[in-house]
Design an enzyme around this catalytic site. Structure first.
Site, PDB file in Angstrom:
ATOM      1  N   SER A 102      69.781  53.619  94.386  1.00 55.60           N
ATOM      2  CA  SER A 102      69.850  52.346  93.692  1.00 55.60           C
ATOM      3  C   SER A 102      70.785  51.391  94.427  1.00 55.60           C
ATOM      4  CB  SER A 102      70.289  52.565  92.241  1.00 55.60           C
ATOM      5  OG  SER A 102      70.031  51.434  91.448  1.00 55.60           O
ATOM      6  N   GLU A 194      61.611  51.073  96.689  1.00 56.70           N
ATOM      7  CA  GLU A 194      61.469  51.267  95.240  1.00 56.70           C
ATOM      8  C   GLU A 194      62.325  50.224  94.541  1.00 56.70           C
ATOM      9  OE1 GLU A 194      63.907  52.586  92.786  1.00 56.70           O
ATOM     10  OE2 GLU A 194      65.463  52.219  94.269  1.00 56.70           O
ATOM     11  N   HIS A 256      63.763  55.371  90.626  1.00 54.18           N
ATOM     12  CA  HIS A 256      64.135  55.466  89.219  1.00 54.18           C
ATOM     13  C   HIS A 256      62.970  56.032  88.405  1.00 54.18           C
ATOM     14  CE1 HIS A 256      66.854  52.420  90.907  1.00 54.18           C
ATOM     15  NE2 HIS A 256      67.679  52.711  89.930  1.00 54.18           N
TER      16      HIS A 256
END
Length: 281
Positions: A102, A194, A256
């Protein structure tokens, strides 16, 4: 990049603050793998979305890297890595296993530029790790057994590619564009992308920013992970990426999402969309 039972691992908080109960649960899992774990040490700061001041988070990060540990693992993402990245002497850090995802994409990019391979995977202060036994096992297998191939996903653009794995969270890659050490991927790189919580028009903006900056110019292939809480982004991804003329494999199951794969960055791999595979070389 592998670990063994008895290795020492330092947990760090380079971004947002973690919930103590989640961190405790994550530490319990890591210790069940036979690892010795040291906990984060930064103190709360005036901005509640940061785990501490930029200087404190950078100091904790560097101290962890320079201590007697085999690995440095981020407890969570959130926001903040971009703020402390310029305070770290990246070229001076010793070799360590590194895990995060992330917001930690910023730190992966810096470490990869300095020649250090890293692991894009779930973090022990998050539900994506604590409440997901499959994601835990996939990270453990990569760290302890040296997994070197993955089969998943759906072919989007056919073909094969060979290059160094790079990338991570798309929004953070775009945010880093123009930074003091920002650079395009290595020639022939395979990009992993992502994101979470980005509506289609915002994802369009992110990808367009990367396209305009020439980030995709050297890329030879793309692997797409999860797009959680982003709505239907299939049209955006096709519109922005299919014209690059490189093989693309979608829905690969990292990022995620439940049961996420842990994948290495900064190492060479072969992408084969017809076989739905990614293999280290």
């Amino acid at each position: 990049m592998t670990l063994s039972a008895g290795d020492r691992v330092a947990l760090v908080s380079p971004a947002g603050p973690a919930v103590p109960s989640k961190v405790a649960a994550g530490i319990a899992v890591l210790r069940s793998w036979g690892l010795e774990v040291t906990t984060p040490v930064v103190a709360p700061w005036s901005l509640p979305y940061l785990a501490g001041s930029d200087e404190a988070r950078a100091e904790e990060f560097v101290t962890a890297w320079c201590s007697d540990v085999a690995a440095v693992v981020c407890v969570r993402g959130g926001y903040g890595c971009l703020r402390m990245a310029d305070l770290v002497p990246w070229q001076d850090l010793p070799s360590r296993v590194f895990v995060g995802s992330s917001d930690v994409t910023v730190l992966h990019t810096e470490l990869n530029l300095a020649g250090q391979p890293t692991v894009f995977g779930p973090m022990p202060g998050t539900s994506d790790f604590v409440d997901d036994p499959l994601a835990q096992e996939r990270l453990r297998a990569l760290l302890f057994e040296g997994v070197s191939s993955w089969t998943a996903g759906t072919p989007v653009v056919p073909g094969t590619a060979r290059g160094v794995l790079t990338g991570g969270n798309a929004a953070l890659l775009a945010a880093a564009v123009g930074g003091p050490r920002w650079a395009r991927p290595a020639d022939g790189a395979i990009a992993l992308l992502e994101d979470i919580g980005e509506e289609p028009y915002r994802l369009d903006r992110i990808l367009t920013q990367l396209l305009r900056a020439g980030w995709f110019a050297p890329v030879s292939g793309i692997v797409l992970g999860s797009w959680t809480d982003c709505g239907d982004v299939s049209s955006v991804l096709h519109d922005r990426l299919s014209g690059l003329g490189v093989p693309i494999l979608g829905d690969f199951g990292f990022g995620h999402c439940a049961g996420q794969w842990s994948l290495p960055l900064g190492v060479e791999a072969v992408l084969d969309t017809s076989a739905r595979s990614l293999r280290l070389v």
